[in-house]
Design a protein around this motif. Structure first.
Motif, PDB file in Angstrom:
ATOM      1  N   ILE A 387       0.838  -1.200   0.000  1.00 54.54           N
ATOM      2  CA  ILE A 387       0.000   0.000   0.000  1.00 54.54           C
ATOM      3  C   ILE A 387       0.871   1.248   0.000  1.00 54.54           C
ATOM      4  N   ASP A 388       0.513   2.216  -0.823  1.00 53.58           N
ATOM      5  CA  ASP A 388       1.255   3.466  -0.911  1.00 53.58           C
ATOM      6  C   ASP A 388       0.980   4.340   0.298  1.00 53.58           C
ATOM      7  N   ASP A 389       2.042   4.871   0.894  1.00 57.30           N
ATOM      8  CA  ASP A 389       1.932   5.837   1.980  1.00 57.30           C
ATOM      9  C   ASP A 389       2.410   7.190   1.486  1.00 57.30           C
ATOM     10  N   ALA A 390       1.758   8.249   1.933  1.00 63.95           N
ATOM     11  CA  ALA A 390       2.219   9.590   1.576  1.00 63.95           C
ATOM     12  C   ALA A 390       3.440   9.981   2.389  1.00 63.95           C
ATOM     13  N   TRP A 391       3.620   9.368   3.577  1.00 66.95           N
ATOM     14  CA  TRP A 391       4.759   9.662   4.444  1.00 66.95           C
ATOM     15  C   TRP A 391       5.699   8.473   4.465  1.00 66.95           C
ATOM     16  N   GLU A 392       6.988   8.744   4.631  1.00 67.48           N
ATOM     17  CA  GLU A 392       7.976   7.694   4.801  1.00 67.48           C
ATOM     18  C   GLU A 392       9.005   8.131   5.838  1.00 67.48           C
ATOM     19  N   SER A 393       9.555   7.160   6.545  1.00 72.75           N
ATOM     20  CA  SER A 393      10.587   7.487   7.546  1.00 72.75           C
ATOM     21  C   SER A 393      11.958   7.434   6.889  1.00 72.75           C
ATOM     22  N   VAL A 394      12.822   8.341   7.296  1.00 70.95           N
ATOM     23  CA  VAL A 394      14.180   8.413   6.744  1.00 70.95           C
ATOM     24  C   VAL A 394      15.160   8.611   7.890  1.00 70.95           C
ATOM     25  N   THR A 395      16.396   8.185   7.679  1.00 71.17           N
ATOM     26  CA  THR A 395      17.452   8.378   8.670  1.00 71.17           C
ATOM     27  C   THR A 395      18.527   9.266   8.055  1.00 71.17           C
ATOM     28  N   ARG A 396      18.781  10.389   8.724  1.00 68.35           N
ATOM     29  CA  ARG A 396      19.812  11.320   8.270  1.00 68.35           C
ATOM     30  C   ARG A 396      20.796  11.548   9.405  1.00 68.35           C
ATOM     31  N   ARG A 397      22.060  11.210   9.131  1.00 61.78           N
ATOM     32  CA  ARG A 397      23.122  11.371  10.140  1.00 61.78           C
ATOM     33  C   ARG A 397      22.742  10.676  11.461  1.00 61.78           C
ATOM     34  N   GLY A 398      22.176   9.504  11.289  1.00 67.35           N
ATOM     35  CA  GLY A 398      21.833   8.707  12.454  1.00 67.35           C
ATOM     36  C   GLY A 398      20.571   9.137  13.176  1.00 67.35           C
ATOM     37  N   ARG A 399      19.876  10.137  12.672  1.00 60.39           N
ATOM     38  CA  ARG A 399      18.653  10.639  13.313  1.00 60.39           C
ATOM     39  C   ARG A 399      17.447  10.291  12.462  1.00 60.39           C
ATOM     40  N   LEU A 400      16.389   9.871  13.110  1.00 58.26           N
ATOM     41  CA  LEU A 400      15.173   9.473  12.411  1.00 58.26           C
ATOM     42  C   LEU A 400      14.308  10.694  12.115  1.00 58.26           C
TER      43      LEU A 400
END
Length: 510
Positions: A387-400
Motif C-alpha cells: 500500500i502506498d503511503d504519503a509519508w515515509e521514515s528516513v534516517t539522516r546522520r543517524g537521526r530518524l
C-alpha cells in the motif's frame, strides 16, 4: 534414640520436625491471589476427570464462605487423608501425562492463603463419603499436626451439596480473613466487593482454562459454573489469540526440542481495533488490558501458567506491540527446566531456548508493529500489492525523521503541475517535514492511545469521494489506464477501504 522437646535425637542425626502452627501460618504467605488459589483447586478437579465444576461465593458477612464442587472420581478415605497432607508428593516424582499437579501443596497452600479453615468432603463411586478438615486455630491451640475427621459445627449444610451424587469432591473455605475479614452481613459495600471479586475470579478462570472450556482438541469440554447451575452461570472461554477472527494473523507452529521433549510455539498478531467491533475489542483486551496481555502465553498441559509478558527476554511492554501474542506449549516433564513455581503462575525459559524464543518474538513484534501503525492495513493477505503511503521514515546522520514521498501519485502530480516554478511548493513540503510534532504525537499516543481518529473517520462519504476522484484524475493525467488507476487507489492508504467508490470511477459517461 530419644526425644527432647520436639526434636528426636539419634546417634548421628536429629529429626527436626517443623512446628505445626508456625509452618501452616508460613504457608499462608506463598503469594496466592484469590483467583490463582481457586485455579489451583480446579487443577485438582481436572486431574480427577471432572467434567463439571460448580464454584459458589456465599455472602454472610464475616461468616461468608466459598465452595467448589466437582463431579470427578472422588477419593477414598485414605486417599483424602493423603491429599490433605502438606507435601504429599515430591516435585521430583514423575507425573502422568496431563497431570496438572506439581508440588503436592496446591490444595493446602492455596486454601490456607485465603481461609483459616479448609474442609474437604469427597465421595468415590460405590464408596462412602469421607471428610477431612484443617483448622489453623485448632492446630495453634493443640501445637500438633491434627487433621480433623469431621466437619466444623454448623458446616454440615455447607457440605451437603455432595449428597445424592455418585461421586465427586467438595472443597469448603471458611473463616476467610484474607477475603472478607471482620465485616457485618448488612455491610453493602463489603458485599459489593465480594461479588466483584467473584466476577474477577470468573474472568481469570475464563483465561487460565480457556482451552479446557472450548470444545475440540480431542476431548470433551469442561464446564465451570459460577454462582449458579444454569447455562447463564457458565464461564465462557477467553481466547487470548482471537483464533476465530478473520484478520488474526497466525504464524506457522514451530517445534523446539528441550532435552528430548517438544516445546510448541505459535505466534499471533491480533487485529487492529479498526478491524473489530467495539465489544469485541474490549473483550480481546483480557483481564489485564491490552498492554499487559501482550507477549508470551505459556501452557502446561493446556493449562495457562503465564498470561502475557516477555519472559525476561529483554523486551518491555510497549503500546505499538500490544497486538503481539505467542503461545508456548510445554509438557509437565519439563517443570524443573522452566522453573515452575508453587502457584503455577510463573515460568522462566531454559537458557538453551532463549535465543530462539527471542528470534520468534522479534518476528511477531515486527509484524504487530506494522499492523498497529498502519491500522491493520498491512500484512493481511499474501500476494497483495504494498500500500502506498504519503509519508515515509528516513534516517539522516543517524537521526530518524519523516518526509513526504515525492513519488506518491498525488504529490508527484501536484509538483509537476507547477511547471518550472516548483520552489514555493517544495519549500512548503520541507517546512511540513521539518516541523512534524513528533514529541506531541508520541506523548498523545502514550497517554491516550485510543483517542486518535482514523483517516477521514468523521468525514462524510461524499467528501472522501471527492479526494479519491482527484487522485484518480491525477493518475489518469500521467498516463494510467482506468483499471490501473483504480488498482493504485485500492492499494493507497487510506483508500483501500473504499473499494465500492473506487470501482465506480471512470465508469460514468461525461
Amino acid at each position: 534414640m530419644r526425644k527432647v522437646g520436639q526434636v528426636v535425637l539419634g546417634d548421628d542425626y536429629e529429626i527436626a520436625e517443623p512446628r505445626a502452627s508456625s509452618m501452616l501460618e508460613a504457608l499462608r504467605a506463598v503469594g496466592y491471589s484469590v483467583q490463582t488459589a481457586l485455579a489451583d483447586l480446579i487443577d485438582n478437579s481436572i486431574t480427577a476427570g471432572a467434567r463439571n465444576v460448580w464454584l459458589t461465593f456465599h455472602w454472610n458477612g464475616e461468616d461468608s464462605y466459598i465452595t467448589l464442587r466437582d463431579d470427578g472420581r472422588g477419593m477414598s478415605e485414605a486417599e483424602l487423608a493423603d491429599a490433605m497432607r502438606p507435601g504429599n508428593r515430591s516435585p521430583l516424582d514423575e507425573r502422568e501425562p496431563h497431570d496438572l499437579g506439581r508440588f503436592g501443596l496446591g490444595l493446602k497452600t492455596s486454601s490456607f492463603s485465603q481461609a483459616r479453615r479448609l474442609s474437604v468432603a469427597t465421595l468415590k463411586a460405590r464408596g462412602r463419603r469421607a471428610i477431612r478438615r484443617w483448622d489453623l486455630d485448632y492446630v495453634r491451640e493443640s501445637s500438633e499436626w491434627r487433621l480433623l475427621k469431621t466437619e466444623a459445627p454448623g458446616s454440615a449444610a455447607r457440605l451437603s451439596a455432595l449428597d445424592g451424587h455418585q461421586q465427586g469432591t467438595l472443597v469448603l473455605w471458611e473463616q476467610m480473613d484474607r477475603i472478607v475479614g471482620k465485616v457485618r452481613k448488612d455491610d453493602a459495600q463489603a458485599q459489593s466487593r465480594f461479588l466483584a471479586l467473584a466476577r474477577t475470579v470468573g474472568r481469570h478462570l475464563a483465561m487460565v482454562f480457556h482451552r479446557y472450556l472450548e470444545a475440540g482438541e480431542g476431548r470433551p469440554s469442561l464446564r465451570i459454573y459460577l454462582n449458579g447451575h444454569d447455562t447463564g452461570s457458565l464461564i465462557r472461554p477467553w481466547d487470548p489469540f482471537l483464533s476465530s477472527h478473520v484478520t488474526t494473523y497466525q504464524f506457522p507452529e514451530e517445534v523446539l526440542t528441550l532435552r528430548g521433549e517438544q516445546v510448541h510455539v505459535t505466534g499471533y498478531v491480533l487485529p487492529h481495533k479498526d478491524r473489530m467491533t467495539e465489544d469485541g475489542y474490549e473483550a480481546a483486551a483480557g483481564p489485564g488490558g491490552w498492554n499487559t496481555q501482550q507477549g508470551f502465553y505459556v501452557y502446561r498441559e493446556r493449562r495457562l501458567l503465564v498470561a502475557g509478558g516477555w519472559l525476561s527476554l529483554g523486551y518491555a511492554n510497549e503500546e505499538h506491540y500490544r497486538l503481539a501474542r505467542l503461545k508456548v506449549d510445554i509438557p509437565n516433564s519439563t517443570d524443573a527446566e522452566w522453573e515452575i513455581d508453587v502457584k503455577k503462575s510463573r515460568a522462566k525459559p531454559p537458557a538453551e531456548l532463549e535465543e530462539r524464543l527471542r528470534e520468534l518474538a522479534d518476528t511477531i513484534r515486527k509484524r504487530a508493529r506494522e499492523v498497529f501503525v498502519h491500522r491493520g492495513a498491512r500484512g493481511r493477505t499474501a500476494g497483495v500489492q504494498e500500500i502506498d503511503d504519503a509519508w515515509e521514515s528516513v534516517t539522516r546522520r543517524g537521526r530518524l525523521g519523516y518526509r513526504i514521498d515525492r513519488e506518491h501519485p498525488l504529490v508527484k502530480f501536484v509538483i509537476d503541475r507547477q511547471g518550472s516554478d516548483q520552489k514555493p511548493l517544495k519549500a512548503l513540503l520541507r517546512l511540513l517535514e521539518e516541523t512534524v510534532p513528533v514529541q506531541r504525537i508520541w506523548l498523545d499516543a502514550a497517554e491516550k492511545p485510543e483517542a486518535h481518529a482514523a483517516a477521514f473517520e468523521d468525514e462524510p462519504p461524499a467528501k472522501v469521494a471527492e479526494v479519491i476522484e482527484e487522485l484518480f484524475k491525477s493518475l489518469r493525467a500521467v498516463g494510467e489506464s482506468v483499471e490501473s488507476a483504480r488498482e493504485r487507489l485500492r492499494t493507497m492508504r487510506p483508500f483501500e477501504q473504499y473499494a465500492k467508490t473506487i470501482n465506480e470511477l471512470g465508469s460514468k459517461k461525461p
